[in-house]
Design an enzyme around this catalytic site. Structure first.
Site, mmCIF file in Angstrom:
data_model
loop_
_atom_site.group_PDB
_atom_site.id
_atom_site.type_symbol
_atom_site.label_atom_id
_atom_site.label_comp_id
_atom_site.label_asym_id
_atom_site.label_seq_id
_atom_site.Cartn_x
_atom_site.Cartn_y
_atom_site.Cartn_z
ATOM 1 N N ASP A 43 -22.916 -10.759 44.748
ATOM 2 C CA ASP A 43 -22.528 -9.495 45.370
ATOM 3 C C ASP A 43 -23.685 -9.062 46.288
ATOM 4 O OD1 ASP A 43 -21.187 -7.231 46.125
ATOM 5 O OD2 ASP A 43 -20.619 -6.623 44.106
HETATM 6 C C1 NOJ Z 1 -20.320 -4.696 47.124
HETATM 7 C C2 NOJ Z 1 -19.093 -4.653 46.301
HETATM 8 O O1 NOJ Z 1 -19.450 -4.584 44.938
HETATM 9 C C3 NOJ Z 1 -18.151 -5.833 46.500
HETATM 10 O O2 NOJ Z 1 -16.949 -5.540 45.855
HETATM 11 C C4 NOJ Z 1 -17.934 -6.108 47.955
HETATM 12 O O3 NOJ Z 1 -17.034 -7.172 48.119
HETATM 13 C C5 NOJ Z 1 -19.281 -6.387 48.594
HETATM 14 N N1 NOJ Z 1 -20.138 -5.222 48.455
HETATM 15 C C6 NOJ Z 1 -19.161 -6.763 50.061
HETATM 16 O O4 NOJ Z 1 -18.834 -5.665 50.812
#
Ligand code: NOJ
Length: 769
Positions: free
Chosen positions: A294
């Site tokens: 993430d």
């Molecule tokens: C953080 C989020 O937790 C995740 O769900 C998302 O896909 C990513 N950022 C990318 O934007």
């Protein structure tokens, strides 16, 4: 070194408990079984330098659609140097074709980029938020929504979507409960499969298919106290039984990629958790795709206490992480770690291979521009067909929580007052996680209602209140580029105007609830009421004595005890998407009879949280027969939720017969058939989600009081009745025991069928080995 060592120790410890697990695939393989792909990727890798291999593991965002607080710099130059494997947070043929040009024409080996985006509940045509979508219990609608999102996104060059989010959530304080499918592992698994199928289609090489990225692996929804990014500490049985099944279902459906989660799991952050990313995901489940972190989750391992960037990057790679999102820990430290013997060439190669395989599976080596098509971009987006699909899905997602005196559906006549901060609003219709959806193209509630009633009724309007006047909530929910359009009048003046408007009406439709910013990532709430300002408005409206219908916008179960006591009807519409107003109007005025059922329990108050239907009995179960000492309960509220899992009313009524079983006792792998007759006893045609639960009252461990095992959505005309049968096999009786063996134990089972998890008819059966 110290942290690496500790991870080795941990691996040994976890291995002990994992040994008992059924291992479906013996080792993580470098060879995929696709010989053409293997030889293509191997051939390419022989030409790659170490830097180029590490470059493939680097995922950046260039800041067009920001989803985090860090942005990568110098993206253009890095693409040319082969330092980037993919870009996310961008869309549009123009931008994407230019970026792909840089990679394909100007980098040494011409390796195409992969383009990712948070396409969560639609791309241009926005569907209901996932929690709403799950309330449809309709896999066909859900799969179609993903297919439409894929077709719109691919037209703009996207080939990879960060969806589905399959995290089980039992705590509505957590803002991201809105992004998932609620609390149940069985329903969550069905939805995970439908989404993966919708996105990836029959082949990811197709120009309208994208690769799914299943997130957040794992257990992100189990965050302590519902607080964002918080610790998860959970028994292995609970994980395997209740939280992991939807991820596993997504693997079985062929999902191409996974995203590791931000949280720790029993002390080890998911992003550096070898047991999770390699032992469970690859060895036990046979996952063959790649795992991305993430957003900055690799560098966040430092704050988790695992060491500096070099140490944590090595840990993450060794654990089984293939791609580093934004942190650039892999890019800047893996070469050094290789020299120092902290990672091996084989580990880097394996991760690089997996990323290249993903590009191969998507057909990007055949045609890096395959889905970049301005013509498709303009023709496939927000078409009338896509809008109709969004409208239909939204209607099916609405849950009728209360309908006293059958006040709904409303008549298309007389004076109808529309009141509330969500009644005349476009942007809030779309909900959380909307990157490319255009709020100006969404239908507001007032516009939808005016269209549906035409000149038959007179629509009055007053805003009534802002979302909230709580300065802390205002400051925290609306920032990071989010703007709130506030009415500058004093709260009382707005309420007075609303009351005057209500007095002129035959019925008041109060459109209230959460703003999209109060839900989703980084939006945990410790108070899950409708904000005080709006409750003040409701109090004043209730005092007028007019019939009040609440149209509720929410990204989580809210505590609605007081609202439920006072309102005549409550229709939960979540955040319905582009076609919001049309869908709300269709349901309010009876063009569609609502059939949605909640997929996360609504508590009476926040103190009951976490609350979920498949809980354990305890040794001193609560029976709701009145106050009693020494029971597992509270002294200030009963254990029963306000609305149980699976609950939702209809404009018609359904009657369930007793459950008929095909046999009273069974042996071994026989199949049991359980049947009920469901009758439509009302005056309107309607759909009903018939739910099957099974409970296992005596076992070697204390089991959940019941578990959902199947469901069927049926349509019944007034007076019509249908037999609904479910086949039950020993597969439905299995559970994870203390050795983490997935098996069933002989004895008595209770089969329950009903309209929600609390209101069921049951029959008992004896099942021997
Ligand atoms: C953080 C989020 O937790 C995740 O769900 C998302 O896909 C990513 N950022 C990318 O934007």
């Amino acid at each position: 070194m110290k942290n690496y060592f500790s991870s080795q120790v941990l691996r040994k410890i976890v291995a002990v408990s994992v040994l008992a697990m059924p291992v479906t695939v013996a080792v993580a393989q470098t060879k995929s079984g696709d010989t053409k792909m293997d030889s293509f990727v191997s051939g390419l890798m022989t030409k790659m330098t170490l830097d180029e291999k590490i470059g493939q593991l680097n995922l950046v965002t260039s800041g067009r659609a920001l989803t985090g607080s860090v942005v990568n710099k110098g993206v253009e130059e890095s693409i040319k140097k082969g330092n980037i494997g993919g870009i996310f947070g961008v869309y549009g043929t123009d931008y994407i074709s230019k970026a792909q040009d840089l990679a394909v024409k100007n980098s040494r080996l011409h390796i195409p980029l992969i383009f990712g985006l948070d396409v969560i509940h639609g791309h241009r045509t926005i569907f209901p938020i996932p929690l709403g979508m799950s309330a449809t219990w309709d896999m066909g609608l859900i799969e179609r929504s993903a297919k439409i999102a894929a077709s719109e996104a691919t037209g703009e060059g996207i080939n990879w979507v960060f969806s589905p989010m399959v995290d089980i959530a039992r705590d509505p304080r957590w803002g991201r409960i809105s992004e998932g499918s609620g609390e149940d592992p069985y329903l969550g698994s069905q939805i995970a499969k439908a989404m993966v199928k919708g996105y990836q289609g029959t082949s990811m090489k197709n120009s309208d298919a994208v690769m799914a990225c299943v997130k957040h692996f794992a257990l992100y929804g189990g965050a302590e106290a519902g607080r964002e990014y918080n610790t998860v500490d959970m028994s292995l049985i609970k994980m395997y039984q209740d939280y992991l099944p939807p991820y596993k279902a997504a693997v079985d459906a062929g999902a191409g990629s996974f995203m590791s989660s931000f949280n720790t799991i029993n002390g080890v952050p998911a992003t550096a958790n070898q047991w999770l990313l390699t032992d469970v995901l690859r060895k036990q489940w046979g996952f063959k795709g790649f795992v991305v972190s993430d957003y900055t989750a690799v560098s966040e391992l430092t704050a988790h206490g695992l060491g500096d960037l070099q140490t944590v990057s090595a840990l993450a790679l060794k654990a089984g992480l293939d791609m580093d999102m934004v942190a650039e820990g892999f890019l800047t430290t893996l070469k050094k770690s290789l020299k120092e013997g902290k990672v091996t060439q084989q580990e880097i190669d394996l991760a690089c291979r997996r990323v290249l395989e993903a590009k191969y599976k998507l057909g990007l080596f055949d045609n890096p521009y395959k889905s970049i098509n301005a013509d498709v971009e303009s023709k496939t987006e927000l078409t009338e067909t896509n809008r109709l699909a969004a409208r239909e899905t939204a209607e099916h997602s609405f849950v009728l929580l209360k309908n006293q005196g059958q006040i709904l559906p409303l008549k298309k006549s007389g004076n109808i007052a529309l009141i509330g901060p969500l009644a005349d609003n476009h942007s809030e219709m779309l909900g959380t996680w909307v990157i490319a959806g255009d709020p100006n193209k969404s239908v507001s509630v007032i516009d939808g209602i005016k269209k549906v009633v035409g000149s038959n009724a007179n629509i009055l309007y007053a805003r009534g209140s802002n979302f909230t006047d709580d300065s802390l909530l205002n400051a925290r929910a609306w920032f990071f580029g989010m703007k709130q359009i506030r009415d500058t009048r004093p709260a009382q003046e707005m309420i007075d105007e609303a009351v005057e408007t209500a007095k002129k009406a035959d019925v008041v439709v109060a459109v209230v609830g959460e703003s999209a910013n109060m839900t989703g990532e980084s939006a945990s709430r410790s108070d899950i009421n409708i904000p005080e300002t709006q409750r003040d408005l409701l109090k004043a409206l209730f005092k007028t004595g007019k019939p009040i219908v609440l149209v509720l916008f929410n990204g989580r179960p809210l505590t609605l005890t007081w609202e439920n006591e006072h309102a005549n009807a409550i229709l939960d519409v979540w955040a319905p998407g582009t076609e919001a107003g049309n869908a709300v109007a269709d349901v309010l005025f009876g063009n569609y009879n609502p059939a949605g059922k909640i997929t996360a329990t609504f508590p009476k108050n926040v103190g009951q949280v976490p609350i979920y239907y498949n809980h354990k009995n305890t040794g001193r179960p609560f029976d709701d027969k009145g106050p009693a000492k020494f029971k597992s309960d509270y002294i200030d509220v009963s254990n029963a939720p306000l609305f149980p899992f699976g609950y939702g009313l209809s404009y018609t009524t359904f009657n369930y017969s007793d459950v008929k079983l095909s046999k009273a006792s069974l042996k071994g792998n026989e199949t049991l058939t359980a049947t009920v007759t469901v009758s439509n006893t009302g005056k309107l045609a309607g759909e009903e989600v018939v739910q099957l639960y099974v409970s296992d009252p005596v076992a070697s461990i204390s089991r959940s009081v019941k578990e959902l095992k199947n469901f069927k959505k049926i349509m019944l005309q007034p007076g019509e009745q249908k037999e609904v049968s479910f086949n039950i096999s020993t597969q439905d009786l299995k559970f994870y025991n203390t050795r983490l063996n997935y098996d069933w134990e002989p004895g008595q089972f209770i089969v329950e069928i009903g309209t929600n998890s609390s209101d069921v008819h049951s029959a008992s059966v004896q099942w021997e080995k």
